[in-house]
Design an enzyme around this catalytic site. Structure first.
Site, PDB file in Angstrom:
ATOM      1  N   LYS A 137      -0.385  -5.441   9.798  1.00 53.72           N
ATOM      2  CA  LYS A 137       0.873  -4.964   9.204  1.00 53.72           C
ATOM      3  C   LYS A 137       1.637  -4.081  10.175  1.00 53.72           C
ATOM      4  O   LYS A 137       1.065  -3.185  10.804  1.00 53.72           O
ATOM      5  CB  LYS A 137       0.570  -4.183   7.915  1.00 53.72           C
ATOM      6  CG  LYS A 137       1.798  -3.651   7.183  1.00 53.72           C
ATOM      7  CD  LYS A 137       1.386  -2.977   5.886  1.00 53.72           C
ATOM      8  CE  LYS A 137       2.589  -2.516   5.087  1.00 53.72           C
ATOM      9  NZ  LYS A 137       3.269  -1.359   5.698  1.00 53.72           N
ATOM     10  N   HIS A 187       7.929  -0.355   7.982  1.00 53.69           N
ATOM     11  CA  HIS A 187       7.379   0.731   7.175  1.00 53.69           C
ATOM     12  C   HIS A 187       8.443   1.338   6.260  1.00 53.69           C
ATOM     13  O   HIS A 187       8.452   2.543   5.994  1.00 53.69           O
ATOM     14  CB  HIS A 187       6.760   1.811   8.057  1.00 53.69           C
ATOM     15  CG  HIS A 187       5.442   2.322   7.539  1.00 53.69           C
ATOM     16  ND1 HIS A 187       4.235   1.821   7.950  1.00 53.69           N
ATOM     17  CD2 HIS A 187       5.142   3.274   6.617  1.00 53.69           C
ATOM     18  CE1 HIS A 187       3.250   2.453   7.325  1.00 53.69           C
ATOM     19  NE2 HIS A 187       3.789   3.332   6.494  1.00 53.69           N
ATOM     20  N   GLY A 214       7.268  -1.854  -2.236  1.00 49.64           N
ATOM     21  CA  GLY A 214       6.828  -0.473  -2.052  1.00 49.64           C
ATOM     22  C   GLY A 214       7.628   0.489  -2.897  1.00 49.64           C
ATOM     23  O   GLY A 214       7.165   0.999  -3.908  1.00 49.64           O
ATOM     24  N   PRO A 248       0.826  -1.213   0.000  1.00 45.83           N
ATOM     25  CA  PRO A 248       0.000   0.000   0.000  1.00 45.83           C
ATOM     26  C   PRO A 248       0.854   1.254   0.000  1.00 45.83           C
ATOM     27  O   PRO A 248       1.888   1.331   0.668  1.00 45.83           O
ATOM     28  CB  PRO A 248      -0.808  -0.139   1.293  1.00 45.83           C
ATOM     29  CG  PRO A 248       0.006  -1.046   2.170  1.00 45.83           C
ATOM     30  CD  PRO A 248       0.701  -1.984   1.245  1.00 45.83           C
ATOM     31  N   ARG A 293      10.514   4.480   7.159  1.00 45.35           N
ATOM     32  CA  ARG A 293       9.927   5.803   6.968  1.00 45.35           C
ATOM     33  C   ARG A 293       9.249   6.350   8.220  1.00 45.35           C
ATOM     34  O   ARG A 293       8.729   7.469   8.203  1.00 45.35           O
ATOM     35  CB  ARG A 293       8.919   5.746   5.814  1.00 45.35           C
ATOM     36  CG  ARG A 293       9.556   5.361   4.491  1.00 45.35           C
ATOM     37  CD  ARG A 293       8.544   4.846   3.485  1.00 45.35           C
ATOM     38  NE  ARG A 293       7.688   5.876   2.939  1.00 45.35           N
ATOM     39  CZ  ARG A 293       8.026   6.690   1.937  1.00 45.35           C
ATOM     40  NH1 ARG A 293       9.232   6.603   1.400  1.00 45.35           N
ATOM     41  NH2 ARG A 293       7.183   7.586   1.470  1.00 45.35           N
ATOM     42  N   THR A 340      -3.036  -1.704   9.477  1.00 47.79           N
ATOM     43  CA  THR A 340      -1.663  -1.245   9.716  1.00 47.79           C
ATOM     44  C   THR A 340      -1.573  -0.613  11.099  1.00 47.79           C
ATOM     45  O   THR A 340      -2.352   0.282  11.435  1.00 47.79           O
ATOM     46  CB  THR A 340      -1.213  -0.253   8.634  1.00 47.79           C
ATOM     47  OG1 THR A 340      -1.119  -0.954   7.392  1.00 47.79           O
ATOM     48  CG2 THR A 340       0.150   0.334   8.956  1.00 47.79           C
ATOM     49  N   ASP A 392       7.928  -6.736   4.026  1.00 49.72           N
ATOM     50  CA  ASP A 392       8.406  -5.717   3.101  1.00 49.72           C
ATOM     51  C   ASP A 392       9.487  -4.898   3.788  1.00 49.72           C
ATOM     52  O   ASP A 392       9.721  -5.028   4.984  1.00 49.72           O
ATOM     53  CB  ASP A 392       7.264  -4.846   2.556  1.00 49.72           C
ATOM     54  CG  ASP A 392       6.667  -3.884   3.587  1.00 49.72           C
ATOM     55  OD1 ASP A 392       7.267  -3.632   4.646  1.00 49.72           O
ATOM     56  OD2 ASP A 392       5.571  -3.360   3.323  1.00 49.72           O
ATOM     57  N   GLY A 393      10.173  -4.073   2.990  1.00 51.19           N
ATOM     58  CA  GLY A 393      11.218  -3.223   3.537  1.00 51.19           C
ATOM     59  C   GLY A 393      12.544  -3.408   2.819  1.00 51.19           C
ATOM     60  O   GLY A 393      13.373  -4.201   3.258  1.00 51.19           O
ATOM     61  N   GLY A 394      12.739  -2.710   1.706  1.00 50.67           N
ATOM     62  CA  GLY A 394      14.012  -2.752   1.000  1.00 50.67           C
ATOM     63  C   GLY A 394      14.110  -3.786  -0.097  1.00 50.67           C
ATOM     64  O   GLY A 394      15.158  -3.902  -0.740  1.00 50.67           O
ATOM     65  N   SER A 396      -4.276   1.185  -0.118  1.00 51.68           N
ATOM     66  CA  SER A 396      -4.251   1.963   1.123  1.00 51.68           C
ATOM     67  C   SER A 396      -5.538   2.746   1.310  1.00 51.68           C
ATOM     68  O   SER A 396      -6.113   3.291   0.358  1.00 51.68           O
ATOM     69  CB  SER A 396      -3.060   2.932   1.106  1.00 51.68           C
ATOM     70  OG  SER A 396      -3.117   3.804   2.220  1.00 51.68           O
ATOM     71  N   ALA A 427       0.533   5.753  -0.149  1.00 50.32           N
ATOM     72  CA  ALA A 427      -0.260   6.979  -0.125  1.00 50.32           C
ATOM     73  C   ALA A 427       0.335   7.998  -1.094  1.00 50.32           C
ATOM     74  O   ALA A 427       1.387   7.779  -1.695  1.00 50.32           O
ATOM     75  CB  ALA A 427      -0.283   7.547   1.292  1.00 50.32           C
ATOM     76  N   ARG A 472      10.368  12.804   8.726  1.00 53.57           N
ATOM     77  CA  ARG A 472      11.161  12.634   7.514  1.00 53.57           C
ATOM     78  C   ARG A 472      11.836  13.964   7.194  1.00 53.57           C
ATOM     79  O   ARG A 472      11.205  14.915   6.722  1.00 53.57           O
ATOM     80  CB  ARG A 472      10.274  12.168   6.360  1.00 53.57           C
ATOM     81  CG  ARG A 472       9.590  10.852   6.679  1.00 53.57           C
ATOM     82  CD  ARG A 472       8.781  10.352   5.502  1.00 53.57           C
ATOM     83  NE  ARG A 472       7.771   9.401   5.964  1.00 53.57           N
ATOM     84  CZ  ARG A 472       6.784   8.939   5.206  1.00 53.57           C
ATOM     85  NH1 ARG A 472       6.687   9.331   3.949  1.00 53.57           N
ATOM     86  NH2 ARG A 472       5.905   8.092   5.687  1.00 53.57           N
TER      87      ARG A 472
END
Length: 372
Positions: free
Chosen positions: A230, A254, A308, A96, A257, A174, A285-287, A125, A98, A183
Site C-alpha cells: 500500500k 494516504h 477511509g 485501515p 495526510r 504500508t 483509496d483517497g477521496g 491496521s 488508526a 498535519r
C-alpha cells in the site's frame, strides 16, 4: 380497535438506532459533524500542511464525467464482485485506520462487527486497538491485516504470521509513511496524534525509515496468503512490485495526510495499471466517498476501492450501525448508477465510460456533499 403499525420494527428499536431515518451519505456526514468534537473532526477530515493533496483527491474525481450506454439490459445489475478469491457484496473495502479509540472506546471492534454483518472486507491496521486477534474474531471471514514496518524484520514477519494464524485473508505492507507528515490542524492545537506525544518520534518510526524491498521479498516467501503493498504512486514502483511478486498493488497517497502537493489518487491509477496490468490486482483509496466515485476508480482499473474518511465519519455518526448504513447506501448508489451507466456487472466497467469534464464546484473537504 387500534390501527396496525406499518413497520415490524418496534418503536423502541427505531429510537435506539440513530440511522433509522438516514437515507443519504450527506445525512450521515451531518450527523458525524454534530457528534464529533472539533479535534476528532479535524483528525478525520484533515490533511498535511496546505492540504493540497487532500483537495486534489476530490478535485480530480469531480473532473471526470461519465459516458453512459443505453439498451444494455441492466435489470439484474449488481455491484457484487470477487476479490482475494472471495465473493464480495461490494467492490469496496474498509481501509485501515488508526486512533479509533478516539472515536469509540471499543476502538475497531464495532467496525469489525459491521464488516461481518454486511459482508465487507476490513483491512485492520497494526496500529489500531484492540489487538488484531480480537478484531479478527469480530470480523470473522472479512479480515485482512495491514502492517507498518514499526519493528525489525523479525518482528514484522512474526506479526504477520500471527495475523494469518488469526484468519487474515491477505497481508498488506504500508510503505508510504517512512516518517509522519505534518498535519497543521493538529500542530496548531498542540495535539498528540496517533498515540505519540506531541512533537516526538513514534517508537517505530526509525524502523519505517529503514525498510526496503528486501522486506517485501521476505514477506512474499513467508506468506501463503496474498501480499498487498500500500502506498504505490508511480509506474516505477508498480514495476518493482511486480518484480518482487506482489499480488495486489494498493494505489494510495494516504488520503493526503502525509506528503503534501502529491497527485490525486484517481490520477495515479492509469500509469500504475499500465505498468502492471495482468501481473497484479489493484486497490485505490483517497477521496472516494460516493458510489459514483467508486465506479470511476473501478473504470480506471481498480478491483476494489478503499474507504477511509467516509468510513470514519459513518463510525463517528453512529458507531457500528453507522458503518453498516453507509455500506447499505453505497450499495444502493452503486446499483442505481450502474443501471444508469448501462453496466450490468462490475467486470464490464472500463475507461470507455469516462471522459474529462469541466468542474462545476470548487474542491473542498466536504464538496462531495453540496446539500450538507
Amino acid at each position: 380497535m387500534p390501527a396496525k403499525r406499518s413497520s415490524t420494527t418496534p418503536p423502541a428499536a427505531k429510537a435506539a438506532d440513530p440511522t433509522a431515518e438516514v437515507l443519504t451519505t450527506t445525512e450521515l456526514v451531518a450527523l458525524a459533524r454534530k457528534r464529533l468534537s472539533a479535534e476528532n473532526w479535524d483528525f478525520v477530515c484533515g490533511g498535511a500542511e496546505t492540504e493540497t493533496t487532500l483537495l486534489r483527491n476530490r478535485h480530480s474525481l469531480d473532473g471526470i464525467a461519465f459516458r453512459p450506454r443505453v439498451l444494455r439490459d441492466v435489470e439484474g445489475a449488481t455491484p457484487a464482485t470477487a476479490f482475494l478469491n472471495m465473493k464480495q457484496r461490494l467492490p469496496v473495502l474498509l481501509a485501515p485506520m488508526a486512533s479509533l479509540t478516539d472515536l469509540d472506546p471499543e476502538g475497531a471492534l464495532p467496525i469489525a462487527r459491521a464488516a461481518a454483518q454486511f459482508g465487507c472486507l476490513m483491512l485492520v491496521s497494526s496500529v489500531t486497538q484492540p489487538g488484531f486477534e480480537e478484531i479478527a474474531r469480530a470480523a470473522r471471514e472479512q479480515f485482512a491485516f495491514q502492517i507498518y514496518p514499526d519493528g525489525d524484520e523479525k518482528w514484522v514477519l512474526d506479526t504477520v504470521k500471527r495475523a494469518v494464524g488469526a484468519g487474515a485473508k491477505a497481508v498488506c505492507l504500508t510503505v508510504d509513511v517512512p516518517t509522519f507528515g505534518r498535519r497543521e490542524r493538529h500542530i496548531h492545537r498542540r495535539q498528540a496524534m496517533a498515540g505519540r506525544p506531541f512533537g516526538s518520534l513514534r517508537d517505530g518510526e526509525a524502523n519505517r525509515g529503514r525498510a526496503n524491498w528486501s522486506l517485501v521479498d521476505k514477506l512474499k516467501r513467508a506468506l501463503k496468503v496474498p501480499l498487498m503493498v500500500k502506498g504505490i504512486q508511480t509506474a516505477e514502483d508498480a514495476d518493482l512490485c511486480v518484480k518482487h511478486g506482489v499480488d495486489v498493488i494498493y494505489v494510495s497517497n494516504h488520503g493526503g495526510r502525509q506528503l503534501d502537493h502529491g497527485r490525486a489518487a484517481i490520477d495515479l491509477l492509469p500509469e500504475v495499471v499500465s505498468a502492471a496490468r495482468g501481473k497484479a490486482e489493484f486497490v485505490v483509496d483517497g477521496g472516494f466517498v460516493r458510489g459514483t466515485d467508486v465506479l470511476k476508480g473501478l473504470a480506471r482499473g481498480a478491483a476494489m476501492v478503499g474507504l477511509g474518511k467516509i468510513q470514519a465519519l459513518a463510525f463517528g455518526a453512529a458507531g457500528e450501525r453507522g458503518v453498516v448504513r453507509l455500506l447499505e447506501i453505497l450499495e444502493t448508489e452503486l446499483t442505481v448508477n450502474m443501471k444508469l451507466l448501462g453496466v450490468p456487472s462490475i467486470a464490464e466497467l472500463d475507461g470507455t465510460y469516462l471522459q474529462p469534464a469541466a468542474h462545476v464546484t470548487p474542491a473542498g473537504v466536504m464538496s462531495a456533499f453540496p446539500l450538507l
